[in-house]
Design a protein around this motif. Structure first.
Motif, short mmCIF file in Angstrom:
data_model
loop_
_atom_site.label_atom_id
_atom_site.label_comp_id
_atom_site.label_asym_id
_atom_site.label_seq_id
_atom_site.Cartn_x
_atom_site.Cartn_y
_atom_site.Cartn_z
N THR A 1 -2.48 15.42 -5.44
CA THR A 1 -1.03 15.97 -5.29
C THR A 1 -0.83 15.03 -4.01
OG1 THR A 1 0.70 17.45 -4.54
CG2 THR A 1 -1.82 17.71 -3.62
N ASN A 2 0.56 14.58 -4.05
CA ASN A 2 0.96 13.49 -3.05
C ASN A 2 2.25 14.14 -2.73
OD1 ASN A 2 0.48 10.44 -4.38
ND2 ASN A 2 -0.86 11.99 -4.22
N THR B 1 0.98 -1.37 -0.21
CA THR B 1 -0.16 0.20 0.04
C THR B 1 0.89 1.46 -0.05
OG1 THR B 1 -0.09 -0.07 2.46
CG2 THR B 1 -1.84 -1.33 1.12
N MET B 2 2.11 1.22 -0.09
CA MET B 2 3.04 2.38 -0.09
C MET B 2 3.24 2.72 -1.36
SD MET B 2 3.64 3.22 3.17
CE MET B 2 5.20 4.16 3.07
N GLN B 3 2.28 3.09 -1.89
CA GLN B 3 2.32 3.49 -3.61
C GLN B 3 1.85 5.06 -3.71
OE1 GLN B 3 3.17 1.21 -6.16
NE2 GLN B 3 3.15 -0.58 -5.14
N MET B 4 2.82 5.92 -4.25
CA MET B 4 2.60 7.12 -4.62
C MET B 4 2.19 7.29 -6.19
SD MET B 4 5.18 9.55 -2.44
CE MET B 4 4.80 10.89 -2.97
N ASN B 5 1.06 8.21 -6.44
CA ASN B 5 0.65 8.43 -7.74
C ASN B 5 1.89 9.25 -8.35
OD1 ASN B 5 -1.73 8.59 -5.77
ND2 ASN B 5 -2.77 8.05 -8.01
N GLY B 6 2.36 8.52 -9.62
CA GLY B 6 3.49 9.47 -10.15
C GLY B 6 4.77 8.91 -10.08
N LEU B 7 4.80 7.88 -9.27
CA LEU B 7 6.26 7.13 -8.81
C LEU B 7 6.17 5.58 -9.11
CD1 LEU B 7 7.55 9.10 -5.60
CD2 LEU B 7 8.49 9.30 -8.06
N THR C 1 4.58 14.56 -6.26
CA THR C 1 3.86 14.34 -7.39
C THR C 1 2.31 14.96 -7.56
OG1 THR C 1 2.49 12.58 -6.74
CG2 THR C 1 4.69 12.15 -7.37
N ALA C 2 2.08 15.16 -8.82
CA ALA C 2 0.63 15.78 -8.89
C ALA C 2 -0.03 15.49 -10.13
CB ALA C 2 0.56 17.46 -8.82
N GLY C 3 -1.37 15.50 -10.42
CA GLY C 3 -2.00 15.33 -11.52
C GLY C 3 -3.19 15.27 -11.67
#
Length: 465
Positions: free
Chosen positions: A405-406, A344-350, A428-430
């Motif tokens: 945004t993250n 679950t340690m997932q960032m959008n954009g990475l 990150t952002a999107g």
């Protein structure tokens, strides 16, 4: 004079007594359930915030009925849940619950990439079929009508796996305790042996480079509608070949080729969402602690995850998430150092990156707006085809537009020169489009960018069978 004092006393007692007057209440006379062909009534009754004989304030009835509907639907047993109230008289009511059951048995062909996410497999690994697992899984949800789950799987391809799991939610009459067990064996010809420039590096051989097994048993405790406690004890073994050891001598503790362990985890969660698969209102808190017993190579890790979803209008909501993981590493081997980019340690954009370290944390902030919904019309057939169509659930899809945004950070006490992302602020952002369908289908299509300047479209999601 005395009459005046007496009259004043009457008025005084009247006004003082008003706040202590009993609110109007309804008493539940009966609860009727329809449509549960296989599901035991007790499973549905367990999710209700009231019972037969409960006294409910009249102004709370609608709120409690909505909560009951959400709780029953979040069992993932039903396509539709309707709750209505039948008024017997001014003080007594019946609760009428109508459900439409899902299909519970799925003999499914298994086809799934082995990488951390779809984007990693499709782009970084060139959607290679060599990195795919395939086979057959037999999933029986609600096996005995008690919301128990049985999974049997025989999988080959990238790795050979055999899986057996069974989870029974309630053992006692009060429906507070449950238990489960599982077994998994795997063998594969490729393994992730290093992290370079915050990306996974793999080593592949013609014969098996690693294999292992794991077994576990768990005990569940659910004291009320929202809280869950679990204790899991497991044991397992992991082995790597000479080639694997040569590629990464510190893959396992103490430069070993074989590693046996016993582990234990404790977890607590409190969830109260309108819809667990895609919450638009509610909050959750989850905490877990894991400890591995393995001689001088123990590992302790903690994880805390909190989510808040808040409606700002009937067609819009805000979403906030914080996820933090910390590890106490007694032995700095490779597989214990993985933090960001896993689970679950997932960032959008990475999606294409992983970061090793001791502690990782991130926060997400999102705003969602509903674009609309679409219902797929049922086709009219003849004979058996018409019967099948009538038994199919209504295919309804909801579409949500979002902006996000993250912010995150991974602390590593031993960062490498090849890592650009550890010990630095992650940003990150999107924007994205979320598609929500039956059987808890959630597909997320995001366009995002990160602080390294990477931009791209990423796909995530799946369906809950």
């Amino acid at each position: 004079m005395y009459k005046g004092i007496a009259l004043l006393g009457v008025f005084f007692l009247f006004f003082i007594g008003m706040p202590f007057q009993t609110k109007a209440q309804y008493t539940i006379n009966n609860i009727r359930i329809e449509g549960n062909v296989k599901t035991k009534p007790t499973i549905i009754l367990r999710e209700l915030p009231y019972a037969v004989g409960s006294n409910i304030p009249t102004d709370s009835l609608s709120i409690l009925n909505t909560l009951a509907q959400q709780q029953i639907f979040n069992t993932s047993l039903f396509n539709d849940v309707l709750i209505a109230t039948a008024f017997i008289d001014s003080a007594h009511i019946d609760i009428q619950i109508k459900v439409s059951e899902r299909w519970y048995f799925f003999p499914l062909p298994y086809f799934r990439w082995v990488d951390r996410n779809f984007n990693e497999w499709w782009s970084a690994q060139n959607h290679s079929l060599d990195r795919v697992n395939y086979g057959m899984t037999l999933k029986q949800a609600n096996a005995t009508g008690n919301n128990d789950k049985l999974t049997v799987g025989l999988i080959t391809g990238y790795s050979q796996q055999s899986v057996l799991r069974y989870q029974f939610p309630y053992l006692d009459k009060k429906m507070h305790f449950g238990m489960g067990m599982g077994w998994q064996y795997f063998a594969q010809k490729e393994m992730n042996t290093a992290t370079r420039f915050d990306k996974q590096v793999f080593t592949k051989t013609r014969s098996n480079i690693q294999n292992g097994y794991r077994a576990n048993v768990n005990l569940l405790y659910r004291p009320n509608l929202f809280e869950r406690h679990s204790l899991q004890i497991g044991f397992g073994k992991l082995e790597i070949s000479d080639t694997g050891l040569l590629a990464q001598p510190k893959y396992l503790p103490n430069y070993a080729k074989s590693f046996s362990y016993v582990d234990m985890s404790l977890a607590f969660s409190k969830l109260r969402f309108d819809y667990n698969a895609y919450p638009t209102q509610g909050n959750s808190n989850e905490f877990s602690i894991y400890h591995r017993f393995s001689g001088g190579n123990n590992l302790t890790s903690f994880q805390l995850r909190s989510i808040v979803a808040h409606k700002i209008s009937p067609s819009a909501f805000l979403y906030f998430e914080n996820n933090t993981q910390a590890k106490i590493l007694s032995n700095r081997n490779y597989i214990d150092s993985r933090v960001m980019g896993y689970g679950t340690m997932q960032m959008n954009g990475l999606e294409y990156y992983v970061i090793d370290g001791n502690v990782g944390s991130f926060i997400k902030a999102e705003v969602h707006h509903k674009l609309g919904s679409f219902t797929l019309p049922k086709k009219i057939g003849i004979g058996m085809i018409d019967k099948i169509n009538k038994n199919l659930p209504v295919m309804k899809y909801n579409f949500w537009l979002k902006a996000f945004t993250n912010l995150g950070y991974v602390y590593s006490e031993r960062p490498t020169n090849a890592s650009k992302l550890s010990n630095t602020l992650l940003r990150t952002a999107g924007i994205g489009l979320d598609i929500i369908g039956i059987y808890d289908l959630v597909i997320k299509i995001d366009y995002s960018m990160n602080q390294l300047g990477d931009k791209g479209v990423y796909l995530r999601g799946g369906i809950n069978f």
